[in-house]
Design a protein around this motif. Structure first.
Motif, PDB file in Angstrom:
ATOM      1  N   GLU A 144       0.860  -1.192   0.000  1.00  0.00           N
ATOM      2  CA  GLU A 144       0.000   0.000   0.000  1.00  0.00           C
ATOM      3  C   GLU A 144       0.891   1.235   0.000  1.00  0.00           C
ATOM      4  OE1 GLU A 144      -2.326  -0.471   3.516  1.00  0.00           O
ATOM      5  OE2 GLU A 144      -3.284  -2.299   2.787  1.00  0.00           O
ATOM      6  N   THR A 145       0.592   2.176  -0.892  1.00  0.00           N
ATOM      7  CA  THR A 145       1.393   3.391  -0.996  1.00  0.00           C
ATOM      8  C   THR A 145       0.673   4.570  -0.346  1.00  0.00           C
ATOM      9  OG1 THR A 145       0.458   3.935  -3.151  1.00  0.00           O
ATOM     10  CG2 THR A 145       2.445   2.575  -3.142  1.00  0.00           C
ATOM     11  N   ALA A 146       1.406   5.652  -0.153  1.00  0.00           N
ATOM     12  CA  ALA A 146       0.860   6.831   0.513  1.00  0.00           C
ATOM     13  C   ALA A 146      -0.286   7.464  -0.273  1.00  0.00           C
ATOM     14  CB  ALA A 146       1.970   7.859   0.737  1.00  0.00           C
ATOM     15  N   ASP A 147      -0.306   7.264  -1.591  1.00  0.00           N
ATOM     16  CA  ASP A 147      -1.378   7.864  -2.393  1.00  0.00           C
ATOM     17  C   ASP A 147      -2.651   7.009  -2.416  1.00  0.00           C
ATOM     18  OD1 ASP A 147      -0.811   5.787  -4.125  1.00  0.00           O
ATOM     19  OD2 ASP A 147      -0.093   7.062  -5.755  1.00  0.00           O
ATOM     20  N   GLY A 148      -2.658   5.907  -1.640  1.00  0.00           N
ATOM     21  CA  GLY A 148      -3.854   5.089  -1.524  1.00  0.00           C
ATOM     22  C   GLY A 148      -3.930   3.939  -2.513  1.00  0.00           C
ATOM     23  N   THR A 149      -2.966   3.823  -3.402  1.00  0.00           N
ATOM     24  CA  THR A 149      -2.983   2.696  -4.327  1.00  0.00           C
ATOM     25  C   THR A 149      -2.372   1.469  -3.657  1.00  0.00           C
ATOM     26  OG1 THR A 149      -0.848   3.302  -5.302  1.00  0.00           O
ATOM     27  CG2 THR A 149      -2.835   4.187  -6.357  1.00  0.00           C
ATOM     28  N   ALA A 150      -2.694   0.309  -4.198  1.00  0.00           N
ATOM     29  CA  ALA A 150      -2.162  -0.943  -3.656  1.00  0.00           C
ATOM     30  C   ALA A 150      -1.932  -1.902  -4.803  1.00  0.00           C
ATOM     31  CB  ALA A 150      -3.129  -1.542  -2.638  1.00  0.00           C
ATOM     32  N   ARG A 151      -0.936  -2.757  -4.648  1.00  0.00           N
ATOM     33  CA  ARG A 151      -0.719  -3.838  -5.604  1.00  0.00           C
ATOM     34  C   ARG A 151      -0.457  -5.105  -4.808  1.00  0.00           C
ATOM     35  NH1 ARG A 151       4.995  -4.363  -6.682  1.00  0.00           N
ATOM     36  NH2 ARG A 151       4.612  -5.397  -8.647  1.00  0.00           N
ATOM     37  N   THR A 152      -0.919  -6.225  -5.348  1.00  0.00           N
ATOM     38  CA  THR A 152      -0.789  -7.505  -4.665  1.00  0.00           C
ATOM     39  C   THR A 152       0.042  -8.448  -5.525  1.00  0.00           C
ATOM     40  OG1 THR A 152      -2.891  -7.194  -3.530  1.00  0.00           O
ATOM     41  CG2 THR A 152      -2.068  -9.446  -3.670  1.00  0.00           C
ATOM     42  N   VAL A 153       0.966  -9.147  -4.876  1.00  0.00           N
ATOM     43  CA  VAL A 153       1.887 -10.040  -5.560  1.00  0.00           C
ATOM     44  C   VAL A 153       1.834 -11.416  -4.895  1.00  0.00           C
ATOM     45  CG1 VAL A 153       4.307 -10.407  -6.184  1.00  0.00           C
ATOM     46  CG2 VAL A 153       3.389  -8.090  -6.114  1.00  0.00           C
ATOM     47  N   LEU A 154       1.708 -12.456  -5.708  1.00  0.00           N
ATOM     48  CA  LEU A 154       1.770 -13.841  -5.250  1.00  0.00           C
ATOM     49  C   LEU A 154       3.177 -14.346  -5.539  1.00  0.00           C
ATOM     50  CD1 LEU A 154       0.380 -16.493  -4.291  1.00  0.00           C
ATOM     51  CD2 LEU A 154      -0.174 -16.898  -6.700  1.00  0.00           C
ATOM     52  N   THR A 155       3.843 -14.889  -4.516  1.00  0.00           N
ATOM     53  CA  THR A 155       5.230 -15.337  -4.652  1.00  0.00           C
ATOM     54  C   THR A 155       5.383 -16.760  -4.140  1.00  0.00           C
ATOM     55  OG1 THR A 155       5.992 -13.075  -4.247  1.00  0.00           O
ATOM     56  CG2 THR A 155       7.637 -14.816  -4.036  1.00  0.00           C
ATOM     57  N   TYR A 156       6.098 -17.569  -4.931  1.00  0.00           N
ATOM     58  CA  TYR A 156       6.506 -18.903  -4.495  1.00  0.00           C
ATOM     59  C   TYR A 156       8.031 -18.925  -4.510  1.00  0.00           C
ATOM     60  CZ  TYR A 156       7.733 -23.799  -4.486  1.00  0.00           C
ATOM     61  OH  TYR A 156       8.307 -24.996  -4.169  1.00  0.00           O
ATOM     62  N   LYS A 157       8.629 -19.290  -3.380  1.00  0.00           N
ATOM     63  CA  LYS A 157      10.080 -19.415  -3.276  1.00  0.00           C
ATOM     64  C   LYS A 157      10.395 -20.879  -3.009  1.00  0.00           C
ATOM     65  CE  LYS A 157      10.778 -14.803  -1.328  1.00  0.00           C
ATOM     66  NZ  LYS A 157      11.499 -14.038  -0.301  1.00  0.00           N
ATOM     67  N   SER A 158      11.226 -21.468  -3.869  1.00  0.00           N
ATOM     68  CA  SER A 158      11.628 -22.856  -3.630  1.00  0.00           C
ATOM     69  C   SER A 158      12.851 -22.886  -2.731  1.00  0.00           C
ATOM     70  CB  SER A 158      11.851 -23.593  -4.948  1.00  0.00           C
ATOM     71  OG  SER A 158      12.739 -22.895  -5.764  1.00  0.00           O
ATOM     72  N   ALA A 159      13.364 -24.065  -2.458  1.00  0.00           N
ATOM     73  CA  ALA A 159      14.454 -24.239  -1.498  1.00  0.00           C
ATOM     74  C   ALA A 159      15.687 -23.419  -1.879  1.00  0.00           C
ATOM     75  CB  ALA A 159      14.828 -25.712  -1.402  1.00  0.00           C
ATOM     76  N   ALA A 160      16.436 -23.026  -0.864  1.00  0.00           N
ATOM     77  CA  ALA A 160      17.660 -22.243  -1.070  1.00  0.00           C
ATOM     78  C   ALA A 160      18.628 -23.003  -1.978  1.00  0.00           C
ATOM     79  CB  ALA A 160      18.323 -21.943   0.274  1.00  0.00           C
ATOM     80  N   VAL A 161      19.293 -22.255  -2.867  1.00  0.00           N
ATOM     81  CA  VAL A 161      20.241 -22.881  -3.792  1.00  0.00           C
ATOM     82  C   VAL A 161      21.602 -23.087  -3.149  1.00  0.00           C
ATOM     83  CG1 VAL A 161      19.091 -22.141  -5.893  1.00  0.00           C
ATOM     84  CG2 VAL A 161      20.799 -20.651  -4.829  1.00  0.00           C
TER      85      VAL A 161
END
Length: 137
Positions: free
Chosen positions: A56-73
């Motif tokens: 959420e930003t100060a100007d009231g906008t928002a963006r949503t992100v879906l993230t999948y992280k696999s095991a550490a390399v």
């Protein structure tokens, strides 16, 4: 993408903030993160993560992100292959993930002061890690 983070101890936080203020303006944002796993913690068992983040930003906008992280390399850096996509509608994204059988294991909101780079960088300023299973949403 594999994300690598640089972490450093800062002996004088205020001096660093003042220096950064001279170099570039900050953008206040709030990161709302929810990490999901199965009830049996199958993702944690294989060092993987599933996260929905709304910025959420100060100007009231928002963006949503879906993230999948696999095991550490590699153990030294802890860097993980990361797969990320922007989604429309945080509520719908949470409903889809829950509908697939995942449950929230930790949720938190943290203020960030982003400088320079655009996009959702994960600068863990005291942020709980995936092993911390407090649910605060």
């Amino acid at each position: 993408m594999i994300e690598a983070e640089l972490k450093a101890r800062v002996p004088d936080r205020e001096a660093l903030v003042q220096l950064l203020d001279k170099l570039t303006a900050g953008r206040p944002e709030i990161y709302r993160d929810t990490y999901y796993d199965t009830a049996e913690r199958a993702l944690e068992a294989r060092d993987a993560e599933l996260r929905i983040r709304t910025v959420e930003t100060a100007d009231g906008t928002a963006r949503t992100v879906l993230t999948y992280k696999s095991a550490a390399v590699d153990a030294a850096s802890g860097s993980k292959p990361e797969h990320e996509t922007e989604v429309v509608g945080a509520d719908a994204a949470h409903a889809v993930v829950r509908g697939l059988g995942y449950v929230p294991v930790i949720a938190f909101a943290l203020p960030e002061l982003r400088r320079g780079r655009e996009g959702p960088a994960d600068a863990r300023h005291g942020r709980p890690g995936p092993g911390d299973r407090r649910y605060v949403r």
